[in-house]
Design a protein around this motif. Structure first.
Motif, mmCIF file in Angstrom:
data_model
loop_
_atom_site.group_PDB
_atom_site.id
_atom_site.type_symbol
_atom_site.label_atom_id
_atom_site.label_comp_id
_atom_site.label_asym_id
_atom_site.label_seq_id
_atom_site.Cartn_x
_atom_site.Cartn_y
_atom_site.Cartn_z
ATOM 1 N N THR A 1 -10.479 32.757 -10.612
ATOM 2 C CA THR A 1 -10.482 34.080 -9.776
ATOM 3 C C THR A 1 -11.873 34.506 -9.587
ATOM 4 N N LEU A 2 -12.504 34.619 -10.689
ATOM 5 C CA LEU A 2 -14.073 34.954 -10.740
ATOM 6 C C LEU A 2 -14.920 34.345 -9.648
ATOM 7 N N LEU A 3 -14.655 32.927 -9.796
ATOM 8 C CA LEU A 3 -15.237 32.173 -8.838
ATOM 9 C C LEU A 3 -14.898 32.210 -7.297
ATOM 10 N N GLY A 4 -13.774 32.354 -7.175
ATOM 11 C CA GLY A 4 -13.210 32.708 -5.782
ATOM 12 C C GLY A 4 -13.707 34.029 -5.103
ATOM 13 N N VAL A 5 -14.024 35.078 -5.991
ATOM 14 C CA VAL A 5 -14.516 36.043 -5.501
ATOM 15 C C VAL A 5 -15.935 36.415 -5.221
ATOM 16 N N LEU A 6 -16.961 35.416 -6.156
ATOM 17 C CA LEU A 6 -18.073 35.273 -6.138
ATOM 18 C C LEU A 6 -18.592 34.403 -4.915
ATOM 19 N N THR A 7 -17.775 33.343 -4.498
ATOM 20 C CA THR A 7 -18.070 32.464 -3.296
ATOM 21 C C THR A 7 -17.564 32.979 -2.086
ATOM 22 N N GLN A 8 -16.530 33.616 -2.163
ATOM 23 C CA GLN A 8 -15.755 34.159 -0.822
ATOM 24 C C GLN A 8 -16.163 35.522 -0.584
ATOM 25 N N GLY A 9 -16.703 36.330 -1.426
ATOM 26 C CA GLY A 9 -17.109 37.723 -1.027
ATOM 27 C C GLY A 9 -15.957 38.624 -0.894
ATOM 28 N N GLU A 10 -14.529 38.190 -1.263
ATOM 29 C CA GLU A 10 -13.446 39.184 -1.021
ATOM 30 C C GLU A 10 -12.725 39.435 -2.500
ATOM 31 N N LEU A 11 -12.446 40.375 -2.758
ATOM 32 C CA LEU A 11 -11.550 40.903 -3.897
ATOM 33 C C LEU A 11 -10.371 40.451 -4.027
ATOM 34 N N ASP A 12 -9.790 39.910 -5.179
ATOM 35 C CA ASP A 12 -8.404 39.427 -5.325
ATOM 36 C C ASP A 12 -7.476 40.519 -5.051
ATOM 37 N N ASN A 13 -6.369 39.905 -4.834
ATOM 38 C CA ASN A 13 -5.085 41.141 -4.286
ATOM 39 C C ASN A 13 -4.326 41.377 -5.617
ATOM 40 N N GLY A 14 -4.770 40.696 -6.642
ATOM 41 C CA GLY A 14 -3.875 41.154 -7.775
ATOM 42 C C GLY A 14 -2.867 40.172 -8.197
ATOM 43 N N ARG A 15 -2.690 39.063 -7.239
ATOM 44 C CA ARG A 15 -1.585 38.018 -7.425
ATOM 45 C C ARG A 15 -2.406 36.647 -7.101
ATOM 46 N N GLY A 16 -3.706 36.702 -7.318
ATOM 47 C CA GLY A 16 -4.203 35.186 -7.402
ATOM 48 C C GLY A 16 -4.665 34.397 -5.985
ATOM 49 N N ARG A 17 -4.882 35.574 -4.956
ATOM 50 C CA ARG A 17 -5.080 35.043 -3.774
ATOM 51 C C ARG A 17 -6.422 34.240 -3.679
ATOM 52 N N ARG B 1 -34.837 34.589 0.759
ATOM 53 C CA ARG B 1 -35.073 36.117 0.379
ATOM 54 C C ARG B 1 -34.134 36.575 -0.736
ATOM 55 N N GLY B 2 -33.336 35.701 -1.154
ATOM 56 C CA GLY B 2 -32.277 35.957 -2.184
ATOM 57 C C GLY B 2 -30.912 36.355 -1.887
ATOM 58 N N GLU B 3 -30.758 36.303 -0.629
ATOM 59 C CA GLU B 3 -29.469 36.903 0.105
ATOM 60 C C GLU B 3 -28.200 35.613 0.073
ATOM 61 N N VAL B 4 -27.152 36.043 -0.173
ATOM 62 C CA VAL B 4 -26.137 35.236 -0.167
ATOM 63 C C VAL B 4 -25.563 34.728 1.185
ATOM 64 N N VAL B 5 -25.682 33.600 1.198
ATOM 65 C CA VAL B 5 -25.275 33.046 2.749
ATOM 66 C C VAL B 5 -23.736 32.648 2.720
ATOM 67 N N ASN B 6 -22.950 32.669 1.801
ATOM 68 C CA ASN B 6 -21.443 32.458 1.789
ATOM 69 C C ASN B 6 -20.736 33.469 2.517
ATOM 70 N N TYR B 7 -21.243 34.721 2.553
ATOM 71 C CA TYR B 7 -20.573 35.754 3.014
ATOM 72 C C TYR B 7 -20.746 35.838 4.629
ATOM 73 N N SER B 8 -21.448 35.127 5.353
ATOM 74 C CA SER B 8 -21.674 35.304 6.711
ATOM 75 C C SER B 8 -20.664 34.351 7.414
#
Length: 549
Positions: A189-205, A235-242
């Protein structure tokens, strides 16, 4: 004569009272006034002395000749000759840091934090930017700190600047981070949030994209090794979230890439976790600990594995939103106690701010490793018969995009020309023929038996992990001892039961079988031909005819 100092020390009201009093009272009042004036003078002198005798200025460790950290007192209006020398020095630091260098501005070579005024700091940063542009690099200001030990009123600062340049033979800089932790600690879940930029819905999405098998989705538990990438621009900005979400687009727009190796937390999949730690050569290990459960399950075991393999480790406390502050603090104290124990001997540092994160990141070091390039002629092996196959690397792809160079431990797809693919298996290596690789069925290792229910003796069979090699081996001999118990050390001779393997002297070794566990390092290799001669002498039989590689 009028004493101006005394009259100045008395307020108008006190002066009128003094005039109406007798001479003795006047002398007493004057004495008290002198006492008060003396105390005020001493306080002023002490305050001035305190300003002059402040705590000694802080120091950094002295600048090292090697490495990617450079100290500069200031870089204000250098001459052309000086500028060329500074640019050459920057190239050296970038080479030492594999494309990254850290400049400390306002610091002397001995580590003294002198600091610069605002004007000098701006001029120094402009010069550093010109230096970076000359070598084709970018700069990022990590942090600024004030130094206030000086007696003047001017604010003086030091700056920490990151200089990043992708080497010419690489598409991007790469780091590999192995993710460890107990089952249900929130790794995927932590990796999914880091790489996708979206919080978990509490049920493992957030973790669904990381799972590879149906049973992983149904149970929510990782059983295999999966990879997730997190890209950063110059510049140190995450590109996954674009909008660029595919692996190819992330690689094309990134100058630095972090590859997370998601490993299983359940004890049933421990062999898969060990294989991921030993074969993929991670630069760092991230141990995830749940705040509401603390150190439980395989947490200690994973921590011990990372430390035995000498992988730099950092700890992330997850699920802090599910429990009270007291539970989080209790988990942190528990981690600090474990890290300070004699088996670990670590000095824990709690990261609670971006400044702490920068300080902690500088404590980690990276090790160099082998590389593979397009068009290079290599040998791969050993096969089951103990041979090495010659081949040529046609092309390399990483994350479905072309790559010019491949480093040890990285996952990639190689075009290797025409040969029998069925000969490939796990545990093979690809090396230069100049290394003249040798193989062995038997080897000796200095080991420490971490745990065994009874005794460890000749004839025992264990699963041995050495790098990417994972095979069952038999204990042929214990030098100087008949048996081993928990905590004892010895030099042991192992023999692979299936086929020979390629090993290196000094390689880290782990072995296990059920609850039996041990660590060590390879001390001696017995080539196949030597093993064959020994078997012939022992059995007095010449029926075998092993071919030397």
């Amino acid at each position: 004569m009028v004493d101006l100092s005394q009259s100045a020390a008395v307020s108008p009201g006190h002066g009128r009272q003094q005039g109406s009093c007798s001479g003795n009272n006047g002398r007493k009042t004057a004495k008290k006034s002198r006492t008060r004036r003396g105390k005020r003078g001493r306080r002023r002198r002490n305050k001035k002395n305190n300003r002059n005798n402040k705590t000694p200025p802080p120091y950094l460790p002295p600048e090292a000749e090697e490495g990617n950290i450079e100290y500069k007192l200031k870089l204000v209006n250098p001459t052309q000759y000086r500028f060329e020398h500074l640019a050459t020095q920057l190239k050296w630091r970038l080479q030492e840091g594999r494309g990254e260098a850290v400049y400390q501005i306002g610091v002397e070579d001995n580590g003294l934090l002198v600091g610069l005024t605002e004007a000098d700091m701006k001029a120094s940063l402009r010069t550093l930017k010109r230096m970076a542009e000359k070598v084709g690099a970018d700069i990022t200001l990590l942090r600024e700190r004030e130094v206030d030990y000086d007696t003047d009123r001017n604010t003086r600062k030091i700056a920490e600047v990151l200089v990043r340049k992708v080497p010419d033979d690489q598409q991007f800089l790469d780091l590999r981070v192995a993710v460890l932790g107990n089952v249900d600690s929130g790794k995927s879940t932590l990796l999914g949030v880091l790489t996708q930029g979206e919080l978990d819905n509490g049920r493992g999405r957030a973790r669904l994209n990381l799972f590879r098998h149906l049973h992983e989705i149904q149970t929510g538990r990782t059983s295999s090794i999966s990879f997730e990438i997190l890209g950063f621009n110059s510049r140190g900005e995450v590109v996954n979230y674009s909008e660029s979400r595919t692996a190819e687009e992330i690689c094309e727009s990134s100058s630095k890439m972090i590859t997370f190796i998601d490993l299983a937390g359940h004890h049933k999949y421990l062999k898969t976790t060990i294989f991921g730690l030993t074969s993929y050569c991670p630069d760092f290990a991230m141990l995830v600990v749940s705040a509401n459960t603390g150190i439980a399950g395989t947490t200690r075991e994973h921590l011990g594995l990372a430390m035995a393999l000498k992988v730099p480790i950092f700890i992330v406390v997850s699920k802090v939103d599910l429990c009270c502050r007291g539970a989080v603090e209790r988990t942190v104290r528990q981690l600090e106690r474990v890290l300070k124990q004699p088996g670990c001997n670590k000095v824990p540092m709690v990261v609670s701010s971006p400044d702490d994160a920068v300080t902690a990141a500088q404590q980690f070091t990276q090790s160099a490793c082998g590389v593979c390039r397009e068009g290079e002629r290599l040998v791969v092996g050993p096969t089951d018969e103990g041979r090495f196959l010659r081949l040529k690397v046609g092309s390399i792809q990483r994350n479905r995009s072309a790559c010019r160079v491949l480093r040890a431990g990285q996952a990639a797809t190689l075009a290797l020309g025409n040969f029998d693919r069925s000969l490939l298996r796990k545990g093979m290596v690809m090396v230069s023929p100049k290394m003249n690789p040798t193989i062995c069925c038997e080897f000796e290792a200095a080991i420490v038996l971490l745990f065994h229910a009874k005794t460890f003796r000749r004839g025992s069979q264990v699963t041995v992990h050495v790098g990417n090699v994972r095979q069952t081996a038999t204990v042929e001999r214990l030098h100087g001892k008949d048996e081993l118990r928990t905590g004892e050390r010895a030099v042991v001779r192992f023999r692979f039961i299936k086929h020979p393997e390629y090993l290196r002297l000094g390689a880290k070794l782990l072995f296990r079988e059920g609850v039996t566990k041990g660590i060590g390092h390879v001390t001696r290799l017995l080539p196949t031909s030597q093993n064959h001669d020994q078997n012939q002498n022992q059995n007095h039989s010449h029926d075998q005819n092993l071919q030397e590689p």
